[in-house]
Design a protein around this motif. Structure first.
Motif, PDB file in Angstrom:
ATOM      1  N   UNK A 135       0.856  -1.190   0.000  1.00  0.00           N
ATOM      2  CA  UNK A 135       0.000   0.000   0.000  1.00  0.00           C
ATOM      3  C   UNK A 135       0.889   1.236   0.000  1.00  0.00           C
ATOM      4  N   UNK A 136       0.707   2.154  -0.945  1.00  0.00           N
ATOM      5  CA  UNK A 136       1.521   3.378  -0.963  1.00  0.00           C
ATOM      6  C   UNK A 136       1.416   4.146   0.353  1.00  0.00           C
ATOM      7  N   UNK A 137       2.539   4.664   0.822  1.00  0.00           N
ATOM      8  CA  UNK A 137       2.573   5.404   2.078  1.00  0.00           C
ATOM      9  C   UNK A 137       1.704   6.643   1.974  1.00  0.00           C
ATOM     10  N   UNK A 138       0.764   6.808   2.940  1.00  0.00           N
ATOM     11  CA  UNK A 138      -0.171   7.925   2.837  1.00  0.00           C
ATOM     12  C   UNK A 138      -0.865   8.210   4.167  1.00  0.00           C
ATOM     13  N   UNK A 139      -1.357   9.432   4.279  1.00  0.00           N
ATOM     14  CA  UNK A 139      -2.316   9.818   5.309  1.00  0.00           C
ATOM     15  C   UNK A 139      -3.698   9.583   4.709  1.00  0.00           C
ATOM     16  N   UNK A 140      -4.559   8.837   5.392  1.00  0.00           N
ATOM     17  CA  UNK A 140      -5.848   8.514   4.788  1.00  0.00           C
ATOM     18  C   UNK A 140      -6.850   8.025   5.819  1.00  0.00           C
ATOM     19  N   UNK A 141      -8.116   8.391   5.608  1.00  0.00           N
ATOM     20  CA  UNK A 141      -9.219   7.823   6.383  1.00  0.00           C
ATOM     21  C   UNK A 141      -9.841   6.637   5.656  1.00  0.00           C
ATOM     22  N   UNK A 142      -9.321   6.312   4.456  1.00  0.00           N
ATOM     23  CA  UNK A 142      -9.834   5.196   3.689  1.00  0.00           C
ATOM     24  C   UNK A 142     -11.140   5.550   2.996  1.00  0.00           C
TER      25      UNK A 142
ATOM     26  N   UNK B  95     -10.851   6.979  11.742  1.00  0.00           N
ATOM     27  CA  UNK B  95     -11.663   8.083  12.249  1.00  0.00           C
ATOM     28  C   UNK B  95     -11.153   9.434  11.762  1.00  0.00           C
ATOM     29  N   UNK B  96      -9.877   9.485  11.390  1.00  0.00           N
ATOM     30  CA  UNK B  96      -9.262  10.753  11.004  1.00  0.00           C
ATOM     31  C   UNK B  96      -8.460  10.588   9.717  1.00  0.00           C
ATOM     32  N   UNK B  97      -8.468  11.637   8.892  1.00  0.00           N
ATOM     33  CA  UNK B  97      -7.655  11.625   7.673  1.00  0.00           C
ATOM     34  C   UNK B  97      -6.176  11.813   7.989  1.00  0.00           C
ATOM     35  N   UNK B  98      -5.841  12.058   9.257  1.00  0.00           N
ATOM     36  CA  UNK B  98      -4.438  12.150   9.675  1.00  0.00           C
ATOM     37  C   UNK B  98      -3.839  10.781   9.997  1.00  0.00           C
ATOM     38  N   UNK B  99      -4.656   9.733  10.057  1.00  0.00           N
ATOM     39  CA  UNK B  99      -4.127   8.388  10.286  1.00  0.00           C
ATOM     40  C   UNK B  99      -3.290   7.964   9.079  1.00  0.00           C
TER      41      UNK B  99
END
Length: 218
Positions: free
Chosen positions: A39-46, A62-66
């Motif tokens: 999985x490409x490295x990223x900040x994402x809430x999915x 819960x957060x797009x900062x995860x």
């Protein structure tokens, strides 16, 4: 005679049907593992879907900062750091919020290599849920099985092993918890133990049969 029957019925009503479950610090039976390196490295809430053997899992947060598939540094206070050497992992990046994994196949076990930042936010928690959304088990890492690491990129296996394949989702939350090597088990389910109250049920049935025989004899 009526008193005996009443006592037997009370035994039947008081019997419980609690099923065994185990929180484990070891690996699982017949495990399949996903290390997040694809999985490409990223900040994402999915949501982000991926496969673990024959199981399709969905990541949401819960957060797009995860972070997911993360390959940068991540501080864990006295437990050191996770770095690019882990080659992809998941982190809540929050002291209180969580990350969830939903599975398209009911599992008998789930867990992974985890760590957390002691003293940051709420305690690190692992939870599993059934297909109806009901909470099956909750595991507080800090009080139930704390992790203390002195080198970077370290952690310990923590997870759940059940006698039935009834796990539909895993949630990790609190204390900036991180997870790698997500591990699932959906085969080799252990024999289901008898409910805790079954001996009491059998005793009640025996007493009722005895009362019935006495009534017929009289």
């Amino acid at each position: 005679m009526l008193r005996i029957a009443a006592l037997a019925c009370a035994g039947l009503l008081c019997a419980t049907t609690t099923w065994a479950a185990t929180i484990t610090t070891n690996s699982l039976n017949s495990p399949e593992t996903f290390d997040f390196s694809s999985i490409p490295s990223q900040f994402s809430a999915g949501p982000i879907d991926f496969s673990i053997g024959d199981v399709t899992a969905t990541y949401t947060a819960d957060s797009s900062n995860s972070v997911v598939g993360f390959t940068s540094g991540y501080g864990l206070n006295s437990n050191g750091n996770w770095t690019s050497a882990r080659n992809g992992y998941v982190g809540t990046n929050s002291g209180t919020l969580g990350v969830r994994f939903d599975f398209d196949t009911l599992l008998s076990g789930v867990g992974g290599l985890v760590n957390y930042a002691p003293g940051s936010g709420s305690d690190a928690i692992l939870e599993i849920f059934g297909s109806g959304g009901q909470l099956l088990e909750s595991f507080n890492l800090v009080s139930d099985a704390p992790i203390s690491t002195s080198v970077d990129d370290d952690g310990a296996f923590r997870g759940f092993s059940r006698n039935d394949a009834d796990i539909a989702a895993l949630v990790i939350r609190g204390s900036y918890i991180v997870l790698d090597d997500l591990t699932v088990s959906y085969g080799d389910v252990a024999p289901v133990p008898l409910p805790a109250g079954l001996p009491l049920v059998l005793t009640g049935l025996g007493a009722l049969a005895f009362v019935r025989r006495r009534a017929q004899q009289s």
